[in-house]
Design a protein around this motif. Structure first.
Motif, PDB file in Angstrom:
ATOM      1  N   MET A  20       4.865  -4.741 -49.358  1.00  0.00           N
ATOM      2  CA  MET A  20       4.420  -5.757 -48.436  1.00  0.00           C
ATOM      3  C   MET A  20       5.252  -7.030 -48.597  1.00  0.00           C
ATOM      4  SD  MET A  20       0.560  -6.593 -47.414  1.00  0.00           S
ATOM      5  CE  MET A  20      -0.039  -7.954 -48.336  1.00  0.00           C
ATOM      6  N   VAL A  21       5.571  -7.382 -49.828  1.00  0.00           N
ATOM      7  CA  VAL A  21       6.392  -8.554 -50.082  1.00  0.00           C
ATOM      8  C   VAL A  21       7.792  -8.335 -49.532  1.00  0.00           C
ATOM      9  CG1 VAL A  21       7.417  -9.964 -51.900  1.00  0.00           C
ATOM     10  CG2 VAL A  21       5.061  -9.205 -52.117  1.00  0.00           C
ATOM     11  N   LYS A  22       8.282  -7.128 -49.710  1.00  0.00           N
ATOM     12  CA  LYS A  22       9.608  -6.784 -49.206  1.00  0.00           C
ATOM     13  C   LYS A  22       9.654  -6.924 -47.681  1.00  0.00           C
ATOM     14  CE  LYS A  22      12.180  -3.485 -51.585  1.00  0.00           C
ATOM     15  NZ  LYS A  22      12.555  -2.109 -51.903  1.00  0.00           N
ATOM     16  N   GLU A  23       8.606  -6.467 -47.039  1.00  0.00           N
ATOM     17  CA  GLU A  23       8.517  -6.545 -45.584  1.00  0.00           C
ATOM     18  C   GLU A  23       8.469  -8.004 -45.130  1.00  0.00           C
ATOM     19  OE1 GLU A  23       5.295  -5.340 -42.226  1.00  0.00           O
ATOM     20  OE2 GLU A  23       5.646  -3.886 -43.826  1.00  0.00           O
ATOM     21  N   ALA A  24       7.745  -8.820 -45.846  1.00  0.00           N
ATOM     22  CA  ALA A  24       7.660 -10.248 -45.514  1.00  0.00           C
ATOM     23  C   ALA A  24       9.026 -10.914 -45.660  1.00  0.00           C
ATOM     24  CB  ALA A  24       6.638 -10.939 -46.405  1.00  0.00           C
ATOM     25  N   GLU A  25       9.755 -10.548 -46.692  1.00  0.00           N
ATOM     26  CA  GLU A  25      11.087 -11.114 -46.903  1.00  0.00           C
ATOM     27  C   GLU A  25      12.053 -10.699 -45.797  1.00  0.00           C
ATOM     28  OE1 GLU A  25      12.191  -9.834 -50.818  1.00  0.00           O
ATOM     29  OE2 GLU A  25      10.871 -11.301 -51.791  1.00  0.00           O
ATOM     30  N   THR A  26      11.931  -9.464 -45.324  1.00  0.00           N
ATOM     31  CA  THR A  26      12.840  -8.996 -44.277  1.00  0.00           C
ATOM     32  C   THR A  26      12.547  -9.676 -42.941  1.00  0.00           C
ATOM     33  OG1 THR A  26      11.433  -7.099 -43.774  1.00  0.00           O
ATOM     34  CG2 THR A  26      13.221  -6.761 -45.353  1.00  0.00           C
ATOM     35  N   SER A  32      11.227 -12.781 -42.682  1.00  0.00           N
ATOM     36  CA  SER A  32      11.085 -14.225 -42.853  1.00  0.00           C
ATOM     37  C   SER A  32      11.973 -15.010 -41.871  1.00  0.00           C
ATOM     38  CB  SER A  32      11.400 -14.637 -44.290  1.00  0.00           C
ATOM     39  OG  SER A  32      12.766 -14.430 -44.587  1.00  0.00           O
ATOM     40  N   GLU A  33      13.168 -14.534 -41.620  1.00  0.00           N
ATOM     41  CA  GLU A  33      14.066 -15.225 -40.681  1.00  0.00           C
ATOM     42  C   GLU A  33      13.497 -15.172 -39.259  1.00  0.00           C
ATOM     43  OE1 GLU A  33      17.058 -17.643 -39.680  1.00  0.00           O
ATOM     44  OE2 GLU A  33      16.677 -16.937 -41.720  1.00  0.00           O
ATOM     45  N   GLU A  34      12.968 -14.026 -38.893  1.00  0.00           N
ATOM     46  CA  GLU A  34      12.358 -13.867 -37.570  1.00  0.00           C
ATOM     47  C   GLU A  34      11.129 -14.785 -37.435  1.00  0.00           C
ATOM     48  OE1 GLU A  34       9.903 -10.384 -35.338  1.00  0.00           O
ATOM     49  OE2 GLU A  34      11.743  -9.763 -36.361  1.00  0.00           O
ATOM     50  N   ASP A  35      10.349 -14.846 -38.491  1.00  0.00           N
ATOM     51  CA  ASP A  35       9.166 -15.714 -38.478  1.00  0.00           C
ATOM     52  C   ASP A  35       9.569 -17.186 -38.354  1.00  0.00           C
ATOM     53  OD1 ASP A  35       7.567 -13.493 -38.727  1.00  0.00           O
ATOM     54  OD2 ASP A  35       7.273 -13.725 -40.899  1.00  0.00           O
ATOM     55  N   LYS A  36      10.634 -17.549 -39.028  1.00  0.00           N
ATOM     56  CA  LYS A  36      11.122 -18.930 -38.966  1.00  0.00           C
ATOM     57  C   LYS A  36      11.550 -19.283 -37.543  1.00  0.00           C
ATOM     58  CE  LYS A  36      14.382 -22.063 -41.138  1.00  0.00           C
ATOM     59  NZ  LYS A  36      15.491 -22.226 -42.075  1.00  0.00           N
TER      60      LYS A  36
END
Length: 126
Positions: free
Chosen positions: A1-7, A9-13
């Motif tokens: 789940m953390v890995k998915e959030a990191e991948t 993160s740029e899109e979320d930003k």
């Protein structure tokens, strides 16, 4: 789940930046409309038309534009809104310029004796 959030993160930003840009653009259009309403009859018609055109332009692309486009358009509208302030301030300055020598004269501050003798004693009357 953390890995998915990191991948993602740029899109979320990017999504966050776009949402903030939309909110700023929407707020500025509201402010512009309110300013036009408040300055009704006090600003030239061409200035009013320019601002209304920019408001309509922002509203038409609000949901489809990129964050950079919205920032650019809000900056243009903000610059146009500053013209209203300059125009109104210029009118106020021309109407309310006091003649030299008139107006309030500098005097002692409240609570000070004009003779600079220090505090003045008084009595309480009931």
């Amino acid at each position: 789940m953390v890995k998915e959030a990191e991948t993602h993160s740029e899109e979320d930003k990017k999504r966050k930046d776009l949402a903030e840009s939309r909110n700023i653009a929407d707020g500025l259009t509201y402010t512009a409309e309110k300013s036009l309403k408040d300055a009704e009859g006090k600003i030239p018609e061409e200035m009013k038309k320019e601002i209304n055109d920019k408001i309509a332009e922002i509203r038409s692309v609000l949901q489809t534009a990129t964050a950079e486009e919205l920032k650019s358009k809000t900056q243009e509208l903000s610059t146009s809104l500053q013209k209203i302030g300059q125009h109104l301030y210029g009118q106020q300055g021309q109407q309310g310029q006091p003649n030299p020598g008139q107006g309030p004269q500098p005097g002692p501050e409240d609570g000070q004796n004009p003779n600079n003798e220090g505090p003045v004693e008084g009595e309480v009357v009931e």
